[in-house]
Design a protein around this motif. Structure first.
Motif, PDB file in Angstrom:
ATOM      1  N   PRO A   1      18.757  -2.302  17.877  1.00 43.25           N
ATOM      2  CA  PRO A   1      19.574  -1.104  18.089  1.00 43.25           C
ATOM      3  C   PRO A   1      18.767   0.197  17.953  1.00 43.25           C
ATOM      4  N   GLY A   2      17.823   0.225  17.029  1.00 44.31           N
ATOM      5  CA  GLY A   2      16.985   1.411  16.875  1.00 44.31           C
ATOM      6  C   GLY A   2      16.118   1.658  18.087  1.00 44.31           C
ATOM      7  N   LEU A   3      15.602   0.578  18.694  1.00 41.95           N
ATOM      8  CA  LEU A   3      14.799   0.715  19.910  1.00 41.95           C
ATOM      9  C   LEU A   3      15.642   1.260  21.050  1.00 41.95           C
ATOM     10  N   HIS A   4      16.850   0.709  21.239  1.00 45.40           N
ATOM     11  CA  HIS A   4      17.707   1.178  22.333  1.00 45.40           C
ATOM     12  C   HIS A   4      18.112   2.639  22.121  1.00 45.40           C
ATOM     13  N   TYR A   5      18.350   3.015  20.884  1.00 45.37           N
ATOM     14  CA  TYR A   5      18.706   4.412  20.624  1.00 45.37           C
ATOM     15  C   TYR A   5      17.538   5.334  20.968  1.00 45.37           C
ATOM     16  N   ALA A   6      16.333   4.968  20.549  1.00 41.61           N
ATOM     17  CA  ALA A   6      15.163   5.796  20.842  1.00 41.61           C
ATOM     18  C   ALA A   6      14.944   5.918  22.345  1.00 41.61           C
ATOM     19  N   LEU A   7      15.105   4.814  23.067  1.00 45.78           N
ATOM     20  CA  LEU A   7      14.957   4.855  24.526  1.00 45.78           C
ATOM     21  C   LEU A   7      16.026   5.734  25.163  1.00 45.78           C
ATOM     22  N   SER A   8      17.250   5.674  24.640  1.00 41.27           N
ATOM     23  CA  SER A   8      18.323   6.493  25.211  1.00 41.27           C
ATOM     24  C   SER A   8      18.049   7.978  25.005  1.00 41.27           C
ATOM     25  N   ARG A   9      17.491   8.339  23.855  1.00 37.73           N
ATOM     26  CA  ARG A   9      17.142   9.748  23.626  1.00 37.73           C
ATOM     27  C   ARG A   9      16.042  10.195  24.586  1.00 37.73           C
ATOM     28  N   ALA A  10      15.030   9.340  24.758  1.00 40.45           N
ATOM     29  CA  ALA A  10      13.956   9.673  25.687  1.00 40.45           C
ATOM     30  C   ALA A  10      14.485   9.791  27.110  1.00 40.45           C
ATOM     31  N   PHE A  11      15.388   8.891  27.487  1.00 38.48           N
ATOM     32  CA  PHE A  11      15.954   8.922  28.829  1.00 38.48           C
ATOM     33  C   PHE A  11      16.691  10.231  29.081  1.00 38.48           C
ATOM     34  N   TYR A  12      17.423  10.717  28.074  1.00 35.65           N
ATOM     35  CA  TYR A  12      18.153  11.971  28.254  1.00 35.65           C
ATOM     36  C   TYR A  12      17.194  13.116  28.541  1.00 35.65           C
ATOM     37  N   TYR A  13      16.094  13.207  27.789  1.00 36.92           N
ATOM     38  CA  TYR A  13      15.150  14.299  28.014  1.00 36.92           C
ATOM     39  C   TYR A  13      14.397  14.123  29.324  1.00 36.92           C
ATOM     40  N   TRP A  14      14.217  12.870  29.768  1.00 36.36           N
ATOM     41  CA  TRP A  14      13.655  12.673  31.098  1.00 36.36           C
ATOM     42  C   TRP A  14      14.606  13.231  32.150  1.00 36.36           C
ATOM     43  N   GLN A  15      15.915  13.000  32.009  1.00 35.64           N
ATOM     44  CA  GLN A  15      16.888  13.555  32.952  1.00 35.64           C
ATOM     45  C   GLN A  15      16.766  15.073  33.028  1.00 35.64           C
ATOM     46  N   VAL A  16      16.729  15.716  31.865  1.00 33.09           N
ATOM     47  CA  VAL A  16      16.658  17.173  31.837  1.00 33.09           C
ATOM     48  C   VAL A  16      15.379  17.659  32.506  1.00 33.09           C
ATOM     49  N   ASP A  17      14.235  17.052  32.153  1.00 30.14           N
ATOM     50  CA  ASP A  17      12.958  17.505  32.708  1.00 30.14           C
ATOM     51  C   ASP A  17      12.882  17.259  34.210  1.00 30.14           C
ATOM     52  N   TYR A  18      13.384  16.101  34.641  1.00 27.74           N
ATOM     53  CA  TYR A  18      13.365  15.807  36.076  1.00 27.74           C
ATOM     54  C   TYR A  18      14.233  16.807  36.836  1.00 27.74           C
ATOM     55  N   LYS A  19      15.403  17.115  36.321  1.00 29.27           N
ATOM     56  CA  LYS A  19      16.293  18.058  37.002  1.00 29.27           C
ATOM     57  C   LYS A  19      15.704  19.470  37.003  1.00 29.27           C
ATOM     58  N   ARG A  20      14.985  19.835  35.951  1.00 30.05           N
ATOM     59  CA  ARG A  20      14.336  21.156  35.932  1.00 30.05           C
ATOM     60  C   ARG A  20      13.283  21.242  37.033  1.00 30.05           C
ATOM     61  N   ARG A  21      12.487  20.199  37.166  1.00 30.17           N
ATOM     62  CA  ARG A  21      11.443  20.217  38.200  1.00 30.17           C
ATOM     63  C   ARG A  21      12.061  20.161  39.601  1.00 30.17           C
ATOM     64  N   TRP A  22      13.150  19.411  39.747  1.00 27.74           N
ATOM     65  CA  TRP A  22      13.872  19.398  41.019  1.00 27.74           C
ATOM     66  C   TRP A  22      14.395  20.793  41.340  1.00 27.74           C
ATOM     67  N   THR A  23      14.924  21.470  40.334  1.00 27.60           N
ATOM     68  CA  THR A  23      15.445  22.823  40.523  1.00 27.60           C
ATOM     69  C   THR A  23      14.334  23.770  40.948  1.00 27.60           C
ATOM     70  N   ASP A  24      13.182  23.685  40.280  1.00 25.87           N
ATOM     71  CA  ASP A  24      12.049  24.535  40.646  1.00 25.87           C
ATOM     72  C   ASP A  24      11.602  24.272  42.080  1.00 25.87           C
ATOM     73  N   ALA A  25      11.582  23.005  42.485  1.00 26.81           N
ATOM     74  CA  ALA A  25      11.171  22.665  43.847  1.00 26.81           C
ATOM     75  C   ALA A  25      12.155  23.218  44.874  1.00 26.81           C
ATOM     76  N   GLU A  26      13.446  23.173  44.544  1.00 28.33           N
ATOM     77  CA  GLU A  26      14.440  23.740  45.453  1.00 28.33           C
ATOM     78  C   GLU A  26      14.239  25.239  45.641  1.00 28.33           C
ATOM     79  N   ARG A  27      13.955  25.935  44.543  1.00 28.87           N
ATOM     80  CA  ARG A  27      13.746  27.386  44.644  1.00 28.87           C
ATOM     81  C   ARG A  27      12.496  27.697  45.471  1.00 28.87           C
ATOM     82  N   LYS A  28      11.438  26.925  45.258  1.00 22.80           N
ATOM     83  CA  LYS A  28      10.210  27.154  46.022  1.00 22.80           C
ATOM     84  C   LYS A  28      10.434  26.893  47.505  1.00 22.80           C
ATOM     85  N   ALA A  29      11.358  26.008  47.830  1.00 21.82           N
ATOM     86  CA  ALA A  29      11.665  25.704  49.231  1.00 21.82           C
ATOM     87  C   ALA A  29      12.653  26.698  49.834  1.00 21.82           C
TER      88      ALA A  29
END
Length: 317
Positions: A251-279
């Protein structure tokens, strides 16, 4: 048994699965109010069967949202209020601490309350945990108005920010338990929406009301953290290694992965947003559109549009 002179407020929308255990844990509170948003799964009936007062809430898609509306509009027995999500449980130890606090008299105007997640039936002891201002004097606290009404995937409850407090803030020692009984797809759906909200607030002007409710040190820490490279990996290492989440087993491993996954979502969406603005495109259209099929949004790439239209859980995690 002496009642704790606090009104417990539970915000709900289709929480019949989580609500019984939550309300059972609030038996020592002097008043329990369930603020329900036209649930269709029998939530209101469950609340009444457990002796709670049920108040209907209809959001007009403006501020105040649900928490502040409850503080402003409800006729409550007590000015001291504790917000408890339907997937949270007040432990006997926390109830004892609250009883002792009010027997002696509160020295602060609001209190942080810690929470421990329950993952796969196990209460995590090490790598997990968070805290929020859940106990407060409603006459001296207020949730800030945040520029997030344009985010289609956010809704009627305030987001991940604390109320402003006109005075001292304390902390309680004993935690609540966060034990969501709903299917896991709703966790992913919920955090997909939260990451949309995080990216929408990236503009400094949009974040100002949220920042005002935090200490200067915490504001600085958040700004530094937001700019760190490899944040998902760093979060995983912090939760699983530095904070000893490895000792919580699977359970501790799955929780740690879920936290990392959330921050990956945020970072990916930020970079997607930046790419949209540049386009030369306006990325805000993706976050403000309720029809994910009409706009190429990163949210639609992470979860199906049908799932996004299902009932949302009230817990903001």
């Amino acid at each position: 048994m002496d009642r704790i002179p606090v009104t417990a407020i539970v915000l709900t929308r289709n929480e019949a699965e989580n609500l019984p255990a939550c309300l059972d844990s609030l038996a020592r509170f002097a008043e329990v109010v369930v603020v329900d948003s036209d649930s269709t799964d029998g939530t209101a009936a469950v609340a009444r069967d457990h002796g709670a007062r049920v108040v209907r809430f209809v959001w007009n898609r403006a501020y105040p949202k649900k928490k502040q509306w409850s503080l402003d509009e409800l006729d409550l027995l007590h000015d001291w209020v504790m917000f408890v999500d339907a997937d949270e449980r007040v432990t006997p130890a926390l109830a004892d601490e609250l009883a002792a606090l009010f027997a002696a008299g509160p020295m602060s105007l609001a209190y942080f309350v810690r929470a421990r997640p329950v993952v796969m039936g196990r209460v995590l002891r090490f790598g997990a945990g968070f805290r929020k201002i859940a106990l407060l004097n409603r006459r001296r606290c207020r949730y800030p108005v945040c520029d997030d009404l344009g985010v289609a995937t956010m809704w009627e409850v305030e987001g991940h920010y604390q109320p402003t407090v006109d005075g001292q803030i304390g902390s309680l020692r004993q935690p609540m338990l966060h034990d969501d009984r709903k299917p896991l797809y709703q966790w992913f759906e919920r955090h997909n929406r939260y990451s949309d909200w995080e990216v929408w607030l990236d503009g400094q002007e949009r974040r100002l009301p949220v920042y005002r409710a935090e200490t200067r040190a915490r504001r600085l820490a958040k700004r530094v953290f937001a700019r760190l490279p490899c944040r998902p990996l760093l979060v995983f290492l912090a939760v699983y290694i530095a904070r000893l989440g490895v000792l919580d087993g699977g359970p501790g491993l799955h929780y740690a992965l879920s936290r990392a996954f959330y921050y990956w979502q945020v970072d990916y969406k930020r970079r997607w947003t930046d790419a949209e603005r540049k386009a030369g495109r306006d990325p805000d259209l993706a976050y403000s559109s309720s029809d994910s099929s009409s706009v190429a949004s990163p949210a639609s790439a992470l979860i199906s549009s049908n799932a996004r239209r299902r009932t949302f859980s009230s817990g903001m995690r």
